[in-house]
Design a protein around this motif. Structure first.
Motif, PDB file in Angstrom:
ATOM      1  N   ASN A   1     -24.717  35.696 -21.191  1.00 27.94           N
ATOM      2  CA  ASN A   1     -23.342  36.970 -21.946  1.00 27.94           C
ATOM      3  C   ASN A   1     -22.102  36.565 -21.549  1.00 27.94           C
ATOM      4  O   ASN A   1     -20.645  36.196 -22.365  1.00 27.94           O
ATOM      5  CB  ASN A   1     -22.878  37.847 -21.261  1.00 27.94           C
ATOM      6  CG  ASN A   1     -22.997  38.534 -20.104  1.00 27.94           C
ATOM      7  OD1 ASN A   1     -23.073  38.047 -18.818  1.00 27.94           O
ATOM      8  ND2 ASN A   1     -23.165  39.898 -19.340  1.00 27.94           N
ATOM      9  N   LYS A   2     -21.531  35.737 -20.499  1.00 27.69           N
ATOM     10  CA  LYS A   2     -20.031  35.264 -20.473  1.00 27.69           C
ATOM     11  C   LYS A   2     -19.936  34.132 -20.751  1.00 27.69           C
ATOM     12  O   LYS A   2     -18.197  34.090 -20.790  1.00 27.69           O
ATOM     13  CB  LYS A   2     -20.728  34.826 -18.140  1.00 27.69           C
ATOM     14  CG  LYS A   2     -21.036  35.573 -17.150  1.00 27.69           C
ATOM     15  CD  LYS A   2     -20.129  36.852 -17.040  1.00 27.69           C
ATOM     16  CE  LYS A   2     -20.561  37.915 -16.302  1.00 27.69           C
ATOM     17  NZ  LYS A   2     -21.480  38.408 -16.266  1.00 27.69           N
TER      18      LYS A   2
ATOM     19  N   GLY B   1     -22.691  45.120 -15.379  1.00 30.61           N
ATOM     20  CA  GLY B   1     -22.087  44.932 -14.025  1.00 30.61           C
ATOM     21  C   GLY B   1     -20.442  45.270 -13.922  1.00 30.61           C
ATOM     22  O   GLY B   1     -20.022  46.593 -13.338  1.00 30.61           O
TER      23      GLY B   1
ATOM     24  N   TYR C   1     -29.493  41.723 -12.808  1.00 30.05           N
ATOM     25  CA  TYR C   1     -29.479  42.666 -13.331  1.00 30.05           C
ATOM     26  C   TYR C   1     -31.155  42.477 -14.215  1.00 30.05           C
ATOM     27  O   TYR C   1     -30.572  44.179 -15.012  1.00 30.05           O
ATOM     28  CB  TYR C   1     -28.142  41.844 -14.967  1.00 30.05           C
ATOM     29  CG  TYR C   1     -26.988  41.664 -14.074  1.00 30.05           C
ATOM     30  CD1 TYR C   1     -25.950  42.541 -13.935  1.00 30.05           C
ATOM     31  CD2 TYR C   1     -26.400  40.351 -13.235  1.00 30.05           C
ATOM     32  CE1 TYR C   1     -24.967  42.106 -13.365  1.00 30.05           C
ATOM     33  CE2 TYR C   1     -25.250  40.049 -13.261  1.00 30.05           C
ATOM     34  CZ  TYR C   1     -23.941  41.270 -13.035  1.00 30.05           C
ATOM     35  OH  TYR C   1     -22.966  40.830 -12.073  1.00 30.05           O
TER      36      TYR C   1
ATOM     37  N   GLY D   1     -28.878  37.138 -19.274  1.00 28.66           N
ATOM     38  CA  GLY D   1     -29.127  35.764 -18.366  1.00 28.66           C
ATOM     39  C   GLY D   1     -29.379  35.729 -17.798  1.00 28.66           C
ATOM     40  O   GLY D   1     -30.390  36.240 -17.338  1.00 28.66           O
TER      41      GLY D   1
END
Ligand SMILES: *Cc1c(COP(=O)(O)O)cnc(C)c1O
Length: 321
Positions: free
Chosen positions: A45-46, A183, A273, A298
């Motif tokens: 996702n980053k 997060g 996660y 991810g």
């Protein structure tokens, strides 16, 4: 919600059906949004947030991206790599001592300057601001980004992901829930903003792995409002506490859920996660007949490392002929 985009990710990511997992649980149709496949730096996702953060930095004429995280942060590695490919420098505040981790090694290899910070992760954002101010005094043009990239600009990347999945969703009825790990909260905030913009009243079940649900819910709703330019529907967001034994540590239930996903679908979930999100999916939606959506974010590099450790600890049995 519009911002300059510097393309990094392979988009749209696929939406795939998890029929074997659904059958194993005895539940209705289950779909996975495959942000484990964003491609860039295996950053999950980053990559979505960084497309917009780097795009914004370039549009502002910044020459150095300043951010930070813990030593295991997927964001620091991805930010360093994104800055490098965009031709920017990168300086990173690393809390808890810059001991050797894969993510820090990748960041250093991408040319980032690492600044160790004694003390907890909560001090990172202030240290990032101080570092950026110091660079500005030296005549540099820094752009400071808080840890996790959770700003209005970063969240815009995930708002675009919401539009993607609404266009891909093939079921006649909306998902009973979208399960997503949380997060710093930028991803779920962008998701809420993007769903609202697409007119999709989909309930979102956030799985908080690092902050108390009350605190992160308030943060997420504020950020979603800033991203969308209008307050989101708070009733569509539920955030559950999945901090369990501690940040980055999966409980036995988390590990069991991750193993089920791995063995039915061949999908790898990390201990920070993915495993927590899978456990919440099983607990809250395991036998629901309605369709549901599981957002894979991810974490594959650490999932690989941990899957190997787990196999060694628990399961490798010698087979003698
Ligand atoms: C960072 C991260 C998340 C959480 O995203 P936030 O936007 O910080 O809430 C979830 N999964 C993985 C694999 C991550 O690296």
């Amino acid at each position: 919600m519009t911002s300059a985009r510097f393309p990094l990710a392979v988009l749209p990511t696929p939406l795939t059906r998890l029929d074997r997992l659904a059958a194993a649980l005895g539940r209705g149709p289950l779909w996975a949004k495959r942000d484990d496949l964003t491609g860039f730096g295996v950053a999950g996702n980053k990559a979505r947030a960084l497309e917009h953060l780097v795009g914004d930095a370039l549009a502002r004429g910044a020459d150095v991206l300043v951010t930070g995280g813990g030593p295991d942060s997927n964001f620091v590695a991805a930010a360093a790599l994104a800055a490098a490919v965009a031709g920017m420098d990168c300086e990173l505040v690393v809390a808890g001592g810059a001991h050797r981790t894969t993510n820090l090694a990748l960041a250093a290899d991408a040319g980032a300057v690492l600044h160790p910070l004694d003390g907890p992760r909560e001090g990172i954002d202030a240290a990032v601001e101080r570092l950026a101010a110091g660079l500005a005094r030296e005549g540099r043009r820094p752009l400071a980004v808080p840890r996790g990239g959770s700003t209005r600009v970063g969240a815009a990347g995930f708002a675009a992901a919401a539009a993607e999945v609404v266009a891909q969703w093939p079921e006649p009825q909306p998902p009973a829930s979208v399960v997503i790990p949380v997060g710093s909260g930028g991803s779920v905030a962008g998701l809420l903003a993007g769903l609202a913009a697409a007119g999709a009243d989909w309930p979102v079940l956030g799985v908080s792995v690092s902050r108390p649900p009350d605190e992160i819910t308030a943060t997420v709703l504020d950020l979603a409002a800033a991203t969308a330019g209008a307050p989101p529907r708070a009733d569509l967001l539920t955030i559950v506490d999945a901090r369990g034994p501690g940040f980055g540590v999966a409980s036995p239930a988390d590990r069991a859920a991750a193993a089920l996903v791995r063995r039915t679908e061949g999908l790898l979930l990390d201990d920070t996660y993915g495993a927590e999100a899978a456990a919440v999916l099983v607990e809250h939606l395991g036998t629901d007949p309605r369709p549901a959506l599981f957002w894979l974010t991810g974490g594959i590099p650490s999932a690989l490392a941990h899957a190997g450790e787990q196999a060694h600890d628990e399961e490798i049995r010698e087979r003698t002929p």
